[in-house]
Design a protein around this motif. Sequence first.
Motif, mmCIF file in Angstrom:
data_model
loop_
_atom_site.group_PDB
_atom_site.id
_atom_site.type_symbol
_atom_site.label_atom_id
_atom_site.label_comp_id
_atom_site.label_asym_id
_atom_site.label_seq_id
_atom_site.Cartn_x
_atom_site.Cartn_y
_atom_site.Cartn_z
ATOM 1 N N UNK A 44 0.820 -1.215 0.000
ATOM 2 C CA UNK A 44 0.000 0.000 0.000
ATOM 3 C C UNK A 44 0.852 1.261 0.000
ATOM 4 N N UNK A 45 2.161 1.081 0.230
ATOM 5 C CA UNK A 45 3.008 2.240 0.488
ATOM 6 C C UNK A 45 4.031 2.451 -0.617
ATOM 7 N N UNK A 46 4.499 3.687 -0.701
ATOM 8 C CA UNK A 46 5.661 3.962 -1.539
ATOM 9 C C UNK A 46 6.840 3.178 -0.948
ATOM 10 N N UNK A 47 7.877 2.924 -1.756
ATOM 11 C CA UNK A 47 8.984 2.082 -1.283
ATOM 12 C C UNK A 47 9.550 2.547 0.055
ATOM 13 N N UNK A 48 9.736 1.595 0.935
ATOM 14 C CA UNK A 48 10.256 1.914 2.272
ATOM 15 C C UNK A 48 11.386 0.973 2.639
ATOM 16 N N UNK A 49 12.135 1.393 3.667
ATOM 17 C CA UNK A 49 13.266 0.611 4.145
ATOM 18 C C UNK A 49 12.781 -0.487 5.079
ATOM 19 N N UNK A 66 9.326 8.020 8.459
ATOM 20 C CA UNK A 66 10.787 8.022 8.363
ATOM 21 C C UNK A 66 11.316 6.751 7.703
ATOM 22 N N UNK A 67 10.422 5.868 7.322
ATOM 23 C CA UNK A 67 10.858 4.646 6.632
ATOM 24 C C UNK A 67 10.995 4.836 5.127
ATOM 25 N N UNK A 68 10.324 5.843 4.592
ATOM 26 C CA UNK A 68 10.323 5.998 3.137
ATOM 27 C C UNK A 68 11.731 6.176 2.577
ATOM 28 N N UNK A 69 12.013 5.487 1.481
ATOM 29 C CA UNK A 69 13.321 5.603 0.838
ATOM 30 C C UNK A 69 13.436 6.972 0.163
ATOM 31 N N UNK B 29 17.378 14.024 2.328
ATOM 32 C CA UNK B 29 16.643 12.998 1.578
ATOM 33 C C UNK B 29 15.199 13.447 1.335
ATOM 34 N N UNK B 30 14.568 13.944 2.385
ATOM 35 C CA UNK B 30 13.169 14.369 2.295
ATOM 36 C C UNK B 30 12.983 15.495 1.282
ATOM 37 N N UNK B 31 13.991 16.339 1.155
ATOM 38 C CA UNK B 31 13.898 17.462 0.226
ATOM 39 C C UNK B 31 14.566 17.185 -1.114
ATOM 40 N N UNK B 32 14.917 15.927 -1.318
ATOM 41 C CA UNK B 32 15.468 15.470 -2.592
ATOM 42 C C UNK B 32 16.711 16.244 -2.998
ATOM 43 N N UNK B 40 22.412 3.200 4.304
ATOM 44 C CA UNK B 40 21.906 2.389 5.423
ATOM 45 C C UNK B 40 20.732 3.052 6.113
ATOM 46 N N UNK B 41 20.314 4.199 5.612
ATOM 47 C CA UNK B 41 19.124 4.840 6.158
ATOM 48 C C UNK B 41 19.318 5.415 7.553
ATOM 49 N N UNK B 42 20.555 5.662 7.926
ATOM 50 C CA UNK B 42 20.785 6.330 9.212
ATOM 51 C C UNK B 42 21.252 5.421 10.327
ATOM 52 N N UNK B 43 21.672 4.211 9.978
ATOM 53 C CA UNK B 43 22.098 3.248 11.002
ATOM 54 C C UNK B 43 23.563 3.430 11.417
ATOM 55 N N UNK B 44 24.217 4.438 10.901
ATOM 56 C CA UNK B 44 25.650 4.651 11.162
ATOM 57 C C UNK B 44 26.445 3.418 10.739
#
Lengths: 413, 106
Positions: A44-49, A66-69, B29-32, B40-44
Amino acid sequence: MSGESAGRARGIVVVGAGQAGAQAVASLRTGGYEGPITMIGDETYAPYQRPPLSKKFLAGEISFDRLYIKPVEFYAQANVELVFDTRAAAINRADKEVLTGDGRVFPYSKLLIATGSRVREINVPGFDLDGIHYLRSIADVQGIQSKFREGARLVVVGGGYIGLEVAAVAKKHGLHVTVLETADRVMARVVDPIVSHFYERVHRAEGVIIETGVTVSGFEGNGRVEKVDCGDGRLYDADFVVVGIGIIPNTELAVDAGLHVENGIVVDEFTRTSDPDIFAAGDCTNHPNGVYGHRLRLESVHNAIEQGKSAAAAMTGGALEYNQVPWFWSDQYDLKLQIAGLSSGYTQAVVRGDPEAGRSFAVFYLKDGMLIAVDAINRAPEFMMSRLLIAQKAKLDPARLRDESIAMKQIVQ
Amino acid sequence: MTKIIYVEHNGTEHEVDVANGLTVMEGAVKNMIPGIDADCGGACACATCMVFVPAEWEAKIPPKEDMEITMLDFCEHTQENSRLSCQIPVTDALEGMRVEMPESQH
Ligand SMILES: Cc1cc2nc3c(=O)[nH]c(=O)nc-3n(C[C@H](O)[C@H](O)[C@H](O)COP(=O)(O)OP(=O)(O)OC[C@H]3O[C@@H](n4cnc5c(N)ncnc54)[C@H](O)[C@@H]3O)c2cc1C
Ligand code: FES
């Protein structure tokens, strides 16, 4: 062409809206591709981690968004058509179309299969009782979190990294946690016994019950799971169960379409399948790795990202070879495990630091003197340096590796 | 919301408002904003979110922990003022902070 697809411009279609698919879409646009892109996903979601699903997100430390890629707005801005809650049901290679379960038709010029993997289900009596959970998606986490009450009894089936991460988070939330593992040690598939025994020690010190060499033979309960039976007289009380016994690559689409599939969709180092217009990336692929000189099927973020980049290049006429040292991480309690390389076939394991005391050491895996992998626990220098040295196929002196007075940067003679 | 200015290696500036509690990495990331990979999405765990933080801001952000220090030590473009942006939580104190990005994260 059916009426449904009439008028649709032929462009790039991505099946699977996950880590690899999201990377490919982003790389296509940064690479200058301006044609149509459609991404079809059954969630249901946009790609997430997914990594936080068994870590910070499960622990309730980070919110859903905060999961969204990529932020959800990215796809509209990048002119990517998102088709969610939709399963791709078949590929018609002759007409170059993807058919969805709800009868829609998506013509493609190039197709990327990035369908990832799904959890392996446990096939024992009682498997369908309520309260038996798996962990792959946001929906799965929500199911598990609804059971997270202090004092609740959780039985984790499978002592792999996902099961152990769940155990660590549950313990922190005050649950009673038991982990049941069939092998004689946890994480047996990925690490050396030294590392397995270290993790068993830490989990036990944290209050988790770890049982190895036990095989679950069934679940008992009245509609809802109450006991986990190990067939050997051992019976564990459970308010709920999380099963983490591995994954199965989602290759059915490729198999049905007649693509070459063998322990994953067979691709080359540029993510090309046996059909020149079809590419595959991520968990679902079986790909060559030049560092090790054989084929691999990997389940990692790094693999998905790098193959996603290669696929974007290949689908637009470029060639970006994917040939890297695999790497992976796992967070449990205050332990950061970073794994570089693949240790299978090692002839010597060399330990730096003390696995018996404290919470920081590394194990280097040598094959005839050459470094092929490292497991580093709270040891970033060992991990970072090894990534370089494995790629260089460096031969290292075990005595120097063991000697902590020699800095990792000076480890090569 | 706190204003953060991200400067790409080629000099392009992006001035954006980032919600407090997110990290400087997430703000990008949020602001592209290009230039931060954050594999790693912030896992250090990956060291692909490096930024350069001007000296005058250093006192306003939490000091580096061991893990971050050692990861940075092995990054190709690392400098004295390098930080992993996923380890910097955005707070009011960072209003107007400029961070610069390296030539590449690999
Ligand atoms: C709980 C958990 C923790 C993890 N932790 C780590 C970690 O710490 N470090 C690490 O490196 N890796 C970790 N991983 C692994 C990592 O998340 C995966 O390797 C990665 O997500 C693979 O990316 P992918 O794009 O191949 O697949 P996915 O991200 O799974 O995406 C595939 C998508 O395709 C969809 N799909 C499948 N078939 C179809 C179809 N026919 N039609 C439409 N859509 C379809 C799936 O539902 C899914 O949404 C973890 C995984 C899990 C589940
Ligand atoms: S995002 Fe990976 S270390 Fe910061």
